[in-house]
Design a protein around this motif. Sequence first.
Motif, PDB file in Angstrom:
ATOM      1  N   ALA A 128      48.144  75.078  22.940  1.00 40.99           N
ATOM      2  CA  ALA A 128      48.140  75.924  21.744  1.00 40.99           C
ATOM      3  C   ALA A 128      47.003  76.942  21.786  1.00 40.99           C
ATOM      4  CB  ALA A 128      48.038  75.060  20.496  1.00 40.99           C
ATOM      5  N   ALA A 129      45.824  76.537  22.230  1.00 44.46           N
ATOM      6  CA  ALA A 129      44.689  77.457  22.311  1.00 44.46           C
ATOM      7  C   ALA A 129      44.978  78.587  23.306  1.00 44.46           C
ATOM      8  CB  ALA A 129      43.419  76.702  22.707  1.00 44.46           C
ATOM      9  N   HIS A 130      45.548  78.223  24.437  1.00 45.33           N
ATOM     10  CA  HIS A 130      45.897  79.236  25.440  1.00 45.33           C
ATOM     11  C   HIS A 130      46.970  80.184  24.895  1.00 45.33           C
ATOM     12  CE1 HIS A 130      46.086  80.898  29.477  1.00 45.33           C
ATOM     13  NE2 HIS A 130      47.397  80.879  29.368  1.00 45.33           N
ATOM     14  N   ALA A 131      47.985  79.624  24.254  1.00 51.48           N
ATOM     15  CA  ALA A 131      49.065  80.442  23.694  1.00 51.48           C
ATOM     16  C   ALA A 131      48.544  81.366  22.594  1.00 51.48           C
ATOM     17  CB  ALA A 131      50.176  79.546  23.147  1.00 51.48           C
ATOM     18  N   LYS A 132      47.635  80.862  21.766  1.00 50.10           N
ATOM     19  CA  LYS A 132      47.062  81.696  20.701  1.00 50.10           C
ATOM     20  C   LYS A 132      46.308  82.876  21.296  1.00 50.10           C
ATOM     21  CE  LYS A 132      44.413  81.521  16.470  1.00 50.10           C
ATOM     22  NZ  LYS A 132      43.731  80.682  15.497  1.00 50.10           N
ATOM     23  N   LYS A 133      45.535  82.611  22.354  1.00 55.20           N
ATOM     24  CA  LYS A 133      44.784  83.666  23.030  1.00 55.20           C
ATOM     25  C   LYS A 133      45.722  84.738  23.598  1.00 55.20           C
ATOM     26  CE  LYS A 133      41.802  81.809  25.669  1.00 55.20           C
ATOM     27  NZ  LYS A 133      40.949  81.294  26.751  1.00 55.20           N
ATOM     28  N   GLU A 134      46.893  84.313  24.071  1.00 57.33           N
ATOM     29  CA  GLU A 134      47.870  85.242  24.640  1.00 57.33           C
ATOM     30  C   GLU A 134      48.826  85.828  23.597  1.00 57.33           C
ATOM     31  OE1 GLU A 134      49.905  83.265  27.881  1.00 57.33           O
ATOM     32  OE2 GLU A 134      48.388  83.994  29.275  1.00 57.33           O
ATOM     33  N   GLY A 135      48.682  85.446  22.333  1.00 57.59           N
ATOM     34  CA  GLY A 135      49.578  85.944  21.286  1.00 57.59           C
ATOM     35  C   GLY A 135      50.963  85.322  21.338  1.00 57.59           C
ATOM     36  N   ARG A 136      51.088  84.113  21.890  1.00 55.89           N
ATOM     37  CA  ARG A 136      52.378  83.436  22.056  1.00 55.89           C
ATOM     38  C   ARG A 136      52.577  82.242  21.124  1.00 55.89           C
ATOM     39  NH1 ARG A 136      55.020  85.373  26.112  1.00 55.89           N
ATOM     40  NH2 ARG A 136      54.033  86.298  27.913  1.00 55.89           N
ATOM     41  N   LEU A 137      51.550  81.841  20.381  1.00 59.98           N
ATOM     42  CA  LEU A 137      51.662  80.650  19.555  1.00 59.98           C
ATOM     43  C   LEU A 137      52.642  80.896  18.402  1.00 59.98           C
ATOM     44  CD1 LEU A 137      50.637  77.761  19.219  1.00 59.98           C
ATOM     45  CD2 LEU A 137      48.843  78.674  17.714  1.00 59.98           C
ATOM     46  N   HIS A 138      53.667  80.061  18.305  1.00 57.46           N
ATOM     47  CA  HIS A 138      54.697  80.192  17.269  1.00 57.46           C
ATOM     48  C   HIS A 138      54.488  79.152  16.167  1.00 57.46           C
ATOM     49  CE1 HIS A 138      58.553  81.586  15.741  1.00 57.46           C
ATOM     50  NE2 HIS A 138      58.923  80.321  15.610  1.00 57.46           N
ATOM     51  N   TRP A 139      54.214  77.906  16.554  1.00 54.88           N
ATOM     52  CA  TRP A 139      53.881  76.837  15.613  1.00 54.88           C
ATOM     53  C   TRP A 139      52.543  76.254  16.030  1.00 54.88           C
ATOM     54  CZ3 TRP A 139      58.975  74.534  17.550  1.00 54.88           C
ATOM     55  CH2 TRP A 139      60.067  75.127  16.914  1.00 54.88           C
ATOM     56  N   ALA A 140      51.590  76.270  15.136  1.00 57.22           N
ATOM     57  CA  ALA A 140      50.293  75.657  15.412  1.00 57.22           C
ATOM     58  C   ALA A 140      50.477  74.142  15.554  1.00 57.22           C
ATOM     59  CB  ALA A 140      49.324  75.973  14.285  1.00 57.22           C
ATOM     60  N   PRO A 141      49.565  73.466  16.253  1.00 60.78           N
ATOM     61  CA  PRO A 141      49.673  72.010  16.397  1.00 60.78           C
ATOM     62  C   PRO A 141      49.748  71.318  15.031  1.00 60.78           C
ATOM     63  CG  PRO A 141      48.003  72.850  17.876  1.00 60.78           C
ATOM     64  CD  PRO A 141      48.409  73.996  16.988  1.00 60.78           C
ATOM     65  N   ARG A 142      50.619  70.318  14.981  1.00 63.64           N
ATOM     66  CA  ARG A 142      50.841  69.604  13.725  1.00 63.64           C
ATOM     67  C   ARG A 142      51.449  68.246  14.018  1.00 63.64           C
ATOM     68  NH1 ARG A 142      55.003  71.550   8.998  1.00 63.64           N
ATOM     69  NH2 ARG A 142      54.908  69.614   7.852  1.00 63.64           N
TER      70      ARG A 142
END
Length: 136
Positions: free
Chosen positions: A88-102
């Motif tokens: 999730a951290a990597h995806a957020k950095k790349e602008g790819r995170l769709h659903w945050a961890p939950r």
Amino acid sequence: MTQAFTHCALHVRDLDESIAFYRLYCGLEIVEEHGEGDGRAVWLASPGAAQSFVLVLLGGGPERTQDKDDMTHYGFGVSTREDIDRIAAHAKKEGRLHWAPRDYAPPTGYLCGVRDPTGYIVEFSYGQPLGPHGRG
């Protein structure tokens, strides 16, 4: 008669960009490749799983958009909760995170969602009763 779920085929916007994504995020490797240009197709599989299930990528597809509340996706199990947080951290950095961890109630477990280069949503989960890391 016995059926077996053997593959999922996706039209992708940019085949090479998608291959790089699935290698990096999902650990998949190319096991078959055929065709050229717009007719090129690539089969990807988890290491050692090519005889069981492959993800087939076909070039020339349209960009896809998916609402945050739309749970359409396909998933990969990981071995630890920390793997979810790292992805999730990597995806957020790349602008790819769709659903945050939950966390979700069983059997869903702890998960995040990542957009691939075409816009398909890939779920990464921990704690589901499926796959080699299953908690069943």
